[in-house]
Design a protein around this motif. Structure first.
Motif, short mmCIF file in Angstrom:
data_model
loop_
_atom_site.label_atom_id
_atom_site.label_comp_id
_atom_site.label_asym_id
_atom_site.label_seq_id
_atom_site.Cartn_x
_atom_site.Cartn_y
_atom_site.Cartn_z
N THR A 1 61.07 110.35 -24.19
CA THR A 1 60.98 110.72 -25.60
C THR A 1 60.20 109.65 -26.35
OG1 THR A 1 63.12 109.68 -26.06
CG2 THR A 1 63.10 112.06 -25.61
N TYR A 2 59.44 110.10 -27.34
CA TYR A 2 58.70 109.19 -28.20
C TYR A 2 58.92 109.60 -29.65
CZ TYR A 2 54.91 106.38 -30.16
OH TYR A 2 54.17 105.47 -30.89
N THR B 1 43.88 110.46 -10.21
CA THR B 1 43.80 110.07 -11.62
C THR B 1 44.05 111.24 -12.57
OG1 THR B 1 41.40 110.38 -11.56
CG2 THR B 1 42.24 108.14 -11.20
N ILE B 2 43.86 112.49 -12.11
CA ILE B 2 43.89 113.62 -13.04
C ILE B 2 45.32 113.99 -13.42
CG2 ILE B 2 41.65 114.49 -12.36
CD1 ILE B 2 42.96 116.61 -10.68
N ILE B 3 45.55 114.13 -14.73
CA ILE B 3 46.90 114.41 -15.24
C ILE B 3 46.83 115.37 -16.43
CG2 ILE B 3 48.14 112.38 -14.43
CD1 ILE B 3 47.52 111.05 -17.13
N PRO B 4 47.49 116.52 -16.35
CA PRO B 4 47.65 117.34 -17.54
C PRO B 4 48.70 116.72 -18.45
CG PRO B 4 48.88 118.30 -15.73
CD PRO B 4 48.18 117.09 -15.18
N GLY B 5 48.65 117.05 -19.74
CA GLY B 5 49.65 116.53 -20.68
C GLY B 5 50.41 117.66 -21.35
N PHE B 6 51.64 117.36 -21.75
CA PHE B 6 52.47 118.37 -22.43
C PHE B 6 53.53 117.64 -23.25
CE2 PHE B 6 54.60 122.29 -23.28
CZ PHE B 6 53.70 123.30 -22.94
N ALA B 7 53.90 118.24 -24.38
CA ALA B 7 54.97 117.67 -25.21
C ALA B 7 55.74 118.79 -25.88
CB ALA B 7 54.40 116.72 -26.26
N LEU C 1 48.60 110.91 -28.67
CA LEU C 1 49.98 111.03 -29.14
C LEU C 1 50.25 110.09 -30.31
CD1 LEU C 1 51.71 111.30 -25.65
CD2 LEU C 1 51.63 113.09 -27.39
N VAL C 2 49.76 108.87 -30.23
CA VAL C 2 49.93 107.92 -31.34
C VAL C 2 49.24 108.45 -32.60
CG1 VAL C 2 49.19 105.64 -32.17
CG2 VAL C 2 50.32 105.86 -29.95
N TYR D 1 50.36 108.43 -36.85
CA TYR D 1 49.41 108.40 -37.96
C TYR D 1 49.16 109.75 -38.61
CZ TYR D 1 48.70 103.71 -36.25
OH TYR D 1 48.90 102.40 -35.87
N GLY D 2 49.84 110.79 -38.13
CA GLY D 2 49.83 112.06 -38.82
C GLY D 2 48.49 112.77 -38.85
#
Length: 580
Positions: A283-284, A450-456, A482-483, A488-489
């Motif tokens: 979690t972030y 190295t290849i990575i999908p992202g999800f949140a 993500l940051v 930073y919206g």
């Protein structure tokens, strides 16, 4: 803050050091971040964001025909294998995460292939250059996993006939399309590389026949066709995904490797099957961030987010010296663990629970100083640049697909099996030859990827399907996105258009040791005062056009009148985001 540099207006200065402080910028937007190149696109029925406009259009067309997000993803991937051969194709591997509306969870899939079972460690070491596996030629080829990924995903989630899903790509290959700008640039780079007498590639005539029949690769705007690939796609469409591994295509690959004295065999292809994998989670700031574990580097993104969560990045300010310094140090800390532990989990044990823990992140974060660079990073003591395509698709039923697919470095191995029209990957280059490494080469083993999908997710519901292409840029690029969104919206498109940093010189899973504190690449849009501040801290800074990855993303939000999808794409490449 400096706004986005308008590189296209200054082609003669594109590699000039002066461009790092260039005075020319893009136009000003009336709303949103001024550096953004475009706005997020919105729709309710579906969305697609890919690295080529025609691929995005195909994805939307498949959705409009009643296809699922997986149908659209396969159609996109097939199209990109023709449209963007410098990054992907059926000679490579694939990974994905998707939100399954029926199960109401994120599922993962590892579609990476293994090394030939008949090629020993001793043989590979005898072919090594400077202690590492060569970048090109048969020694670097592992079994391609992309088509098997298509087959397994279509069997579970497809709605249209498999042949109908591949039909748009077949039509493109036969008809031909004008070549896009960055693709023309990289095709020419591959031509120079593959035709170099020192390349070590066993044969290049097949490459020249497909991509340089007139003595050079196509230039921007020139129409390119690939009838060989059209025939290969048609065979797969008519006979199913497994025909790639068990039929005439496999026979051709086997015969080709025997002809060039390579080691890939039909038996290696028959043995390949991609695997379901449970995504790792952290979690972030209340957002659930997911990534795929070994043999890829998704854990590195999650480790970076755990470390950064302990700092007030919002209070530090957007694109400030302190914020960027903290993010870069988090990358360096995570990447030393990546170098020490990552590899095929079938051959080694990785202390995932400890590396992913918040307690370990607190220990790591406590090492970061705001007045100096950490002189030495030590990995946890337990009891690269690549060429890739990323795309994401969503559909009216709520499915969101995060898909990444690659041939790896520089278009692939340089080897195109006779008459098939696609290049085999060189992913095997990422094995280590160092004794004791969890990523050391072995027959029938998957290399570090190295290849990575992202999800949140937010509140147990899908929120963000995204990715950032480009070798070791991927975890650091995902963290920056993500940051930008959470701390930073920024909007979805703005988060990708914002100036990026890329740190290189950390230790690598292939065996390279860290190069001091490494080198920091900054885009020209990073504010001058931030650049000066980082130099004062001791960072070695250089401009590096084109080394910041490629971003695509879809976000979902629930409105009073229903679901809305927002889609964004990479301003640094040729892509397009569409929604309807």
């Amino acid at each position: 803050m400096h706004r986005r540099s308008f590189f296209a207006a200054l082609p003669a200065l594109a590699t000039s050091p002066a461009l790092a402080l260039d005075p020319l910028h893009g136009g000003d937007r009336i709303t949103g971040a001024k550096f953004a190149g475009r706005s997020t696109v919105w729709g309710t029925q579906g969305a697609a964001a890919t690295a080529h406009p025609l691929a995005s259009l195909i994805g939307i067309d498949i959705l409009r025909q009643g296809g699922s997000a997986i149908d659209a993803a396969i159609a996109i991937n097939a199209a990109l294998g023709f449209l963007e051969p410098i990054a992907c194709g059926i000679g490579g591997d694939a990974y994905l995460m998707l939100w399954d509306p029926a199960q109401k969870t994120v599922v993962g899939f590892n579609g990476s292939g293994r090394s030939p079972k008949g090629m020993s460690l001793d043989y590979v070491r005898s072919k090594a250059k400077n202690g590492h596996i060569p970048s090109w030629g048969s020694i670097s080829v592992s079994v391609p996993g992309a088509v098997d990924t298509w087959g397994q995903m279509h069997a579970r989630y497809g709605k249209l006939k498999f042949a109908d899903v591949l039909a748009p790509a077949i039509a493109l290959c036969e008809r031909g399309v004008p070549v896009a700008q960055t693709i023309a640039f990289y095709l020419n780079s591959s031509y120079r590389r593959f035709t170099n007498p020192d390349s070590g590639i066993e044969e290049v005539q097949n490459f020249l026949k497909v991509y340089a029949p007139n003595g050079r690769t196509p230039r921007e705007g020139e129409i390119f066709r690939n009838p060989d690939l059209a025939r290969t796609y048609r065979y797969i469409a008519e006979n199913g995904a497994r025909s790639f591994y068990e039929g005439q295509i496999a026979d051709t690959i086997d015969a080709y490797f025997r002809r060039i004295s390579g080691h890939m065999r039909k038996s290696d292809l028959i043995a390949h099957h991609g695997e379901d994998t449970t995504p790792l989670k952290t979690t972030y700031r209340g957002v659930e961030v997911l990534g795929l574990g070994a043999n890829t580097q998704g854990l590195s993104t999650l480790q970076m987010m755990n470390i950064l969560e302990t700092f007030d990045l919002k209070g530090m300010g957007f694109q400030t010296t302190t914020s960027l310094h903290t993010q870069i140090e988090a990358k360096r800390l995570a990447f030393e663990d990546r170098a020490k532990f990552f590899g095929d989990p079938a051959f080694s044990n990785i202390p995932v629970e400890t590396l992913l823990s918040k307690a370990y992140a607190q220990e790591q974060a406590a090492k970061i100083r705001q007045d100096a660079i950490l002189p030495r990073i030590v990995p946890y003591e337990a009891p690269a640049r690549g060429d890739t395509t990323y795309f994401t698709v969503s559909d009216k039923d709520g499915m969101m697909v995060s898909w990444i697919q690659s041939n790896y470095r520089g278009m692939g191995s340089g080897l195109i099996p006779d008459g098939l029209g696609f290049m085999l990957q060189d992913r095997g280059e990422l094995f280590s030859l160092r004794d004791g490494s969890p990523n050391i080469y072995a027959p029938g083993k998957r290399p570090f990827h190295t290849i990575i999908p992202g999800f949140a997710c937010k509140n147990g519901q899908p929120w963000l399907s995204f990715g950032v292409m480009g070798g070791d840029m991927q975890p650091q690029g995902q963290a920056q996105i993500l940051v930008n969104l959470i701390d930073y919206g920024l909007g979805l498109q703005e988060a990708g258009d914002a100036p990026r940093w890329h740190h290189e010189g950390s230790s690598e899973p292939t065996g390279e040791a860290a190069e001091g504190t490494g080198t920091l690449n900054l885009e020209s849009g990073v504010p001058l005062e931030t650049r000066i501040g980082l130099e004062k801290l001791g960072w070695s800074i250089k401009p590096s056009p084109g080394n910041y990855g490629g971003y695509q993303a879809i976000v979902t939000q629930t409105e009073p009148l229903g679901r809305a999808y927002g889609a964004a794409t990479e301003m640094r490449k040729d892509g397009l985001a569409l929604a309807y």
